[in-house]
Design a protein around this motif. Sequence first.
Motif, PDB file in Angstrom:
ATOM      1  N   THR A  22      35.010  42.706  48.213  1.00  0.00           N
ATOM      2  CA  THR A  22      35.842  43.665  47.500  1.00  0.00           C
ATOM      3  C   THR A  22      36.433  44.649  48.494  1.00  0.00           C
ATOM      4  N   ASP A  60      43.689  48.623  43.447  1.00  0.00           N
ATOM      5  CA  ASP A  60      43.460  47.186  43.291  1.00  0.00           C
ATOM      6  C   ASP A  60      42.870  46.600  44.570  1.00  0.00           C
ATOM      7  N   THR A  63      39.997  40.910  45.352  1.00  0.00           N
ATOM      8  CA  THR A  63      38.998  40.344  44.446  1.00  0.00           C
ATOM      9  C   THR A  63      39.376  40.593  42.990  1.00  0.00           C
ATOM     10  N   GLU A  64      39.856  41.781  42.681  1.00  0.00           N
ATOM     11  CA  GLU A  64      40.267  42.080  41.303  1.00  0.00           C
ATOM     12  C   GLU A  64      41.485  41.244  40.897  1.00  0.00           C
ATOM     13  N   ARG A  67      40.246  37.858  40.225  1.00  0.00           N
ATOM     14  CA  ARG A  67      39.581  37.862  38.908  1.00  0.00           C
ATOM     15  C   ARG A  67      40.621  37.731  37.796  1.00  0.00           C
ATOM     16  N   LYS A  68      41.710  38.494  37.911  1.00  0.00           N
ATOM     17  CA  LYS A  68      42.741  38.434  36.880  1.00  0.00           C
ATOM     18  C   LYS A  68      43.376  37.048  36.835  1.00  0.00           C
ATOM     19  N   GLU A  90      36.298  33.994  41.561  1.00  0.00           N
ATOM     20  CA  GLU A  90      37.019  35.083  42.255  1.00  0.00           C
ATOM     21  C   GLU A  90      36.513  35.237  43.680  1.00  0.00           C
ATOM     22  N   VAL A 140      30.290  44.334  37.492  1.00  0.00           N
ATOM     23  CA  VAL A 140      31.710  43.994  37.494  1.00  0.00           C
ATOM     24  C   VAL A 140      32.401  44.490  36.227  1.00  0.00           C
ATOM     25  N   THR A 144      40.900  43.567  33.371  1.00  0.00           N
ATOM     26  CA  THR A 144      41.925  43.493  34.411  1.00  0.00           C
ATOM     27  C   THR A 144      43.323  43.777  33.858  1.00  0.00           C
ATOM     28  N   VAL A 147      45.381  45.549  36.487  1.00  0.00           N
ATOM     29  CA  VAL A 147      45.305  45.030  37.862  1.00  0.00           C
ATOM     30  C   VAL A 147      46.554  44.222  38.167  1.00  0.00           C
TER      31      VAL A 147
END
Length: 152
Positions: A22, A60, A63-64, A67-68, A90, A140, A144, A147
């Motif tokens: 992250t 942001d 990693t985020e 994830r999205k 992710e 977590v 998102t 994001v």
Amino acid sequence: MKNISKLLVVVAMFAFAFGFVTTPIYADDNEAHNETEHTEGAEEEAVTPTPYSFVAQAGDSYTEIARKAVQTMGILDNINLSQAQIIFAETKLTQAAGSPGLEVGQKVQIAEDMLKGIVEEAVNISEANEALWEEYVKFVDFNTDNVGETRN
């Protein structure tokens, strides 16, 4: 002794996943970035918007954004992923991109074929492996919504 070994594995995975993966965005971040996963700067190409194209916003991380992308693919392709499987995917995407730092406004496009392969891998992880990734779920935020989206 087995419990200590399992605990050490979980701690090591946690340290790696959250200590090195992250990466927050800093407006003055001038690191080199992995060009296979995103475009930026003067050499920026015209990127065709896809469901897996994002613009990094303050706060942001790659990693985020990964994830999205995973969650978006799950919705669009009707793939039911557990939260542990999302974290697995992710993390793999972020590692494949070289865990890049991002700049505010930087365009990030995740290749659909790579995303699809990693999501398939996540769907097929063993129950034992999924249980290890489950340890991270409580750390977590899976919301998102903002994001990679331009904010007013």
